[in-house]
Design an enzyme around this catalytic site. Structure first.
Site, PDB file in Angstrom:
ATOM      1  N   ASP A 705       3.368  20.200 -23.073  1.00 37.07           N
ATOM      2  CA  ASP A 705       3.733  18.988 -23.788  1.00 37.07           C
ATOM      3  C   ASP A 705       5.187  19.183 -24.234  1.00 37.07           C
ATOM      4  OD1 ASP A 705       3.800  16.578 -25.059  1.00 37.07           O
ATOM      5  OD2 ASP A 705       1.855  16.814 -26.031  1.00 37.07           O
TER       6      ASP A 705
HETATM    7  C1  BGC Z   1       3.202  13.621 -26.329  1.00 44.02           C
HETATM    8  C2  BGC Z   1       2.879  13.521 -24.858  1.00 44.02           C
HETATM    9  C3  BGC Z   1       3.960  12.751 -24.157  1.00 44.02           C
HETATM   10  C4  BGC Z   1       5.260  13.496 -24.359  1.00 44.02           C
HETATM   11  C5  BGC Z   1       6.447  12.825 -23.686  1.00 44.02           C
HETATM   12  C6  BGC Z   1       4.596  14.155 -26.567  1.00 44.02           C
HETATM   13  O1  BGC Z   1       5.006  13.924 -27.873  1.00 44.02           O
HETATM   14  O2  BGC Z   1       2.252  14.413 -26.987  1.00 44.02           O
HETATM   15  O3  BGC Z   1       1.636  12.901 -24.692  1.00 44.02           O
HETATM   16  O4  BGC Z   1       3.662  12.558 -22.822  1.00 44.02           O
HETATM   17  O5  BGC Z   1       5.553  13.554 -25.733  1.00 44.02           O
HETATM   18  O6  BGC Z   1       6.774  11.648 -24.348  1.00 44.02           O
END
Ligand code: BGC
Length: 924
Positions: A705
């Site tokens: 993530d």
């Molecule tokens: C989230 C993800 C997301 C990523 C990119 C993170 O804060 O948990 O689900 O895809 O950011 O935006």
């Protein structure tokens, strides 16, 4: 002719059908709904004027020009008249009490202040209309959970008063819930509205789909994918939810209906799988048999009512308790009929091996540790249209213990705790507790024994990635040409807003340096997800219904078709993978991201995820399953350690991922921010290698993530511990501002030097990344394949795209951007892309002049990507240059800056940047 055609008319129709089929009707006394033709409707609730298309955070940031709200749809519907005077009252009140957006990320209130109703207004509405629709709205999202308070999980006093008074005054009242996931429903018992409909958050076509249900064009067929209990306290996970450091999964496999149907039937208001229709159905078992471990069912669904409609047949198993203990019900199959005319029927067939129902023995109680087993005894199959009313259909007996699959211990907990286990009592089962089996293996030693061979380094032999594609060279030999530094660069995803891929997207990965490009590796692109394509430049995209709604359709073919459209839209925008579907389990209704996820049940979750992936795979793009695993709480998500038994992991929390990998051949997965049993998931070898790849056969890429941390067991997690990540076969670190310069000071190369990471491990991740790229549209472009998408039916305003010439201006302390001579007429804007030499807090100064009057107001709004950051208001300056300064924080290296001129009359000179406080992700 293009090979691909994206027809937005078809896209809208499919979304509209999904919205209608995902709406769940919980109550409909005396045919309150559908709305009878020609009647007048009074709509209550401010939510009618600001309908939530989705929840908040990365999963909701799809830019749209419009959202068709239920009110818009009702206004356009010739068959329904609106109480205009009530509408005007709401419009005036909302103008005086505007929508509170909060201060940005995770700060929007989860509901808005409701308009208090006076008795005269209600009496007048009741006298002049036939039906009241009450709209209640809730949002929630990433980085902030729901709370069990009024305005979040429960209703506010003003909302309750509205429902109470309107229900008393109107003979017919329907309450529509525009919410991300289930909320408290006690008020239904108190105020007894005629109808209650969960409409969820339907994306940009919300109103169109909902109108079809409200007017009866489509008969509701959505079913709850969660159990609605009487109180939040009744969910067994509530007691452990919301803590800072650890979350103990004491309820074990007894999540949602698995708990309630086993131990607490009386705590349920609306059971899992429940949802009414305007018509009625009977379901008859035509045939049910078990032969050599294969169950065959034939179920006839007869429409006994007066509307045509669809029904969902659900099959549950009640396994013998054995020594392991099992939930009283587990969903093992479902299917939705086509639309059945009154008096007509459809027969659904089910075929499933009983081995699919096996339980995981994590402690060896059956004598078969780490195996899926079927314990001796009678196993019963139930068929119905919700978990509570599903009736016994057949039983089969397992004579002796059967080992269905032999696996090995993985991800087992290291912290002692107890878990729920059923104890048989006269009235059924009561809750007892047993010790959870703890880890018995040395995972460090075991991983070292499974380390790949160290892999050579041949230097550049002139092979390009296309040679791998054309089978001229193996992927291994191709990669052996790369230096350690090239490989270390490849595992760094670049973002957000990397200039190497579609503007405004989450990351570029793969060919993120010139050297890698020279080897013929292109940069692939990913974007959020899951509710549509997020492009922070403001480019418009189709906004989809939320995850909960889609799952409530229980309609796999429909979702497959819808996600084929999503796939085409990804292709059109040159995005190779959507960051979704989100498939964490609705373990507790308070999780802020439940709107993105599907259900409390892993089987529905796996099936719906597989359908979405299959749709995208039809057109050669994919989705990234997230968040692997146990992202079940937003509070402290970076540091939360989920303590879970291996059985609960395998049967509940990993199951949906397993199904999507096995059934739809998923090839992209995102891990989580937090830890499971002490290991941050991005560095968890058992999860990302032993289970995902070795057991399930996953062949693809795993990414972290965004700005996640990794750890070695017993050590604190850190963003720069990429060695732990690579060892685990989490292939990509997401994200760094610029891959080639190692901005976070990650430890990949230093770990190779001190031999705590091998080149073989690094090559293995590079191979996973390249395998993904070899099947991506990005690589088709390298091959010169014409993969243009022909677009039809897109509304003009949605077609406006961000035009960007590919050049970034480097901005740093003391730099300025020349603004002399730019167009500053009313409504004009000036946009440029900036590459910041240093992230951090800046002072931004605009110098401008105007010869307009002293009181003239000329606002200039500065946007960072799509977000309005600050507004400078200039007045007339008698023709003298004046400067205005504001502070602005830059988090990402690459941003799009836009100056928007609200009113003409200004002549601009320049925009200056002064760094006040540098910021570094690696220190945060
Ligand atoms: C989230 C993800 C997301 C990523 C990119 C993170 O804060 O948990 O689900 O895809 O950011 O935006």
């Amino acid at each position: 002719m293009s090979k691909y055609t994206l027809d937005f008319n078809h896209y809208r129709e499919l979304a509209r059908s999904a919205i209608a089929e995902g709406a769940v009707l919980l109550k409909n006394d005396n045919q309150t709904l559908p709305i009878k033709k020609g009647i007048t409707v009074s709509v209550f609730g401010r939510n009618q004027l600001a309908y939530y298309k989705s929840g908040t955070g990365s999963g909701g940031m799809v830019n749209v020009t419009h959202v068709t709200t239920p009110l818009d749809a009702l206004k356009d519907c010739a068959d329904v008249l609106l109480n205009e005077s009530l509408l005007h009252t709401y419009e005036a009140w909302v103008a005086a009490n505007p929508f509170d957006k909060g201060d940005g990320w995770a700060s929007e209130p989860w509901s808005q202040k409701e308009m208090p109703l006076d008795d005269a207004l209600i009496a007048d509405a009741a006298a002049n209309s036939h039906l009241a629709l009450i709209m209640i709205g809730r949002t929630a999202g990433e980085d902030r959970d729901n709370t069990a308070d009024p305005g979040s999980y429960t209703l506010t006093d003003t909302e309750k008063e509205m429902i109470e008074k309107v229900c008393k005054a109107f003979a017919k009242t329907a309450v529509i819930l525009n919410v991300g996931n289930i909320i408290d429903m006690q008020w239904v018992l108190e105020y007894n509205p005629g109808a209650v409909l969960y409409a969820w958050q339907g994306g940009m076509e919300s109103g169109a789909g909902l109108l079809d249900v409200l007017t009866g064009k489509v008969t509701p067929s959505g079913k709850l994918t969660d159990t609605i209990a009487r109180s939040i306290e009744d969910y067994p996970s509530t007691v452990n939810f919301g803590h800072e450091d650890t979350d103990i999964y004491q309820e074990d496999v007894y999540v949602g209906y698995r708990y309630f149907e086993t131990f607490a039937k009386d705590k349920v208001l609306y059971p899992f799988g429940y949802g009414l229709s305007y018509t009625t159905f009977s379901t008859d078992v035509l045939a049910a048999s078990e032969t050599d471990g294969q169950i065959e069912l034939s179920i006839q669904v007869l429409n006994t009512g007066e509307f045509s409609g669809k029904e969902v047949v659900q099959v549950y198993v009640e396994k013998a308790q054995g020594v392991l203990g099992n939930p009283a019900r587990s969903l093992v199959a479902f299917a939705k009929t086509n639309s059945i005319q009154p008096g007509k029927s459809e027969t659904l067939s089910f075929s499933m091996p009983v081995s699919d129902f096996a339980s995981y023995d994590d402690g060896g109680k059956t004598g078969n540790k780490s195996c899926y087993v079927l314990e001796p005894g009678t196993h019963r199959i139930y068929v119905g249209t919700d978990v509570r009313t599903a009736s016994p259909c057949m039983e089969y007996s397992v004579e002796t213990l059967q080992v269905v699959k032999r696996l090995s211990e993985n991800m087992a907990p290291v912290t002692a705790f107890t878990r729920i286990k059923p104890k048989t009592s006269q009235s059924g089962y009561s809750v007892s507790y047993e010790d959870v089996p703890l880890r018995t293996v040395d995972i460090h030693q075991r991983r070292q024994g499974e380390c790949p061979k160290s892999g050579g380094c041949t230097g550049d032999k002139g092979y390009k990635l296309a040679d791998v594609y054309n089978s001229k060279v193996s992927l291994e030999s191709f990669l052996e040409q790369l230096s350690d530094a090239d490989l270390a660069c490849m595992v760094r995803g670049e973002g957000m807003n990397s200039p190497k891929v579609t503007p405004g997207t989450a990351a570029a990965f793969g060919g993120v340096s010139d050297r890698l490009n020279d080897f013929g590796i292109p940069a692939a692109c990913c974007s959020d997800g899951p509710s549509g394509i997020r492009m922070d430049t403001g480019t418009k995209a189709f906004s989809l219904p939320n995850g909960t709604l889609l799952a409530c359709t229980f309609n796999e073919p429909l979702l497959e078709d819808l996600f084929e459209m999503v796939g085409l839209e990804l292709r059109k925008n040159q995005v190779d993978t959507l960051l979704g579907p989100g498939i964490n389990i609705h373990r507790n209704p308070l999780n802020g991201r439940n709107f993105e996820y599907f259900s409390e049940d892993p089987y529905v979750t796996g099936k719906i995820a597989a359908a979405q992936l299959r749709g995208m795979h039809r057109v050669g793009v994919t989705g990234t399953l997230k968040h692997f695993s146990c992202n079940n709480q937003e509070f402290h998500r970076h540091d939360l350690n989920s303590i879970v038994s291996e059985r609960a992991l395998r049967e509940i929390y990993l199951k949906g991922f397993e199904m999507a990998v096995k059934e739809a051949r998923a090839y992209s997965i995102m891990t989580t921010y937090g830890a499971v049993n002490g290991l941050w998931t991005a560095g968890n070898f058992d999860q990302n290698t032993r289970i995902l790849r070795d057991e399930w056969g996953f062949r693809g890429v795993v990414m972290t993530d965004w700005w996640a941390k990794m750890n070695d067991e017993g050590h604190a997690p850190a963003k720069n511990n990429t060695a732990a990540m690579i060892r685990a076969q989490n292939d990509l670190y997401m994200v760094v501002p610029e891959s080639v310069v190692n901005p976070f000071d990650d430890n990949t190369l230093s770990s190779i030097e001190d031999s705590s990471l091998t080149r073989g491990e690094l090559l293995r991740s590079a191979a996973n990344i390249c395998s993904f790229i070899l099947r991506s549209p990005a690589f088709e472009r390298v091959l010169g394949v014409d993969n243009a998408v022909e677009v039809i039916g897109q509304v003009q305003e949605d077609a406006q795209e961000f035009v960007f010439n590919g050049e970034y201006r480097t901005i740093g302390d003391g730099e300025s951007v020349d603004l002399l001579g730019i167009d500053t007429s009313t409504g004009s804007s000036y946009m440029f892309a900036a590459a910041l030499a240093q992230s951090g807090l800046y002072e931004i100064t605009i110098t401008a002049r105007s010869s307009a009057s002293e009181l003239a107001q000329m606002p200039v709004t500065l946007f960072q990507n799509v977000d309005r950051s600050t507004t400078f208001t200039f007045n007339g300056s008698g023709g003298e240059w004046v400067a205005q300064t504001k502070q602005m924080f830059f988090f990402n290296k690459y941003v799009y800056l836009k100056l928007y001129f609200g009113l003409a009359g200004l002549e601009t000179k320049d925009l200056q940047f002064k760094l006040i406080e540098p910021f570094s992700m690696k220190d945060s």
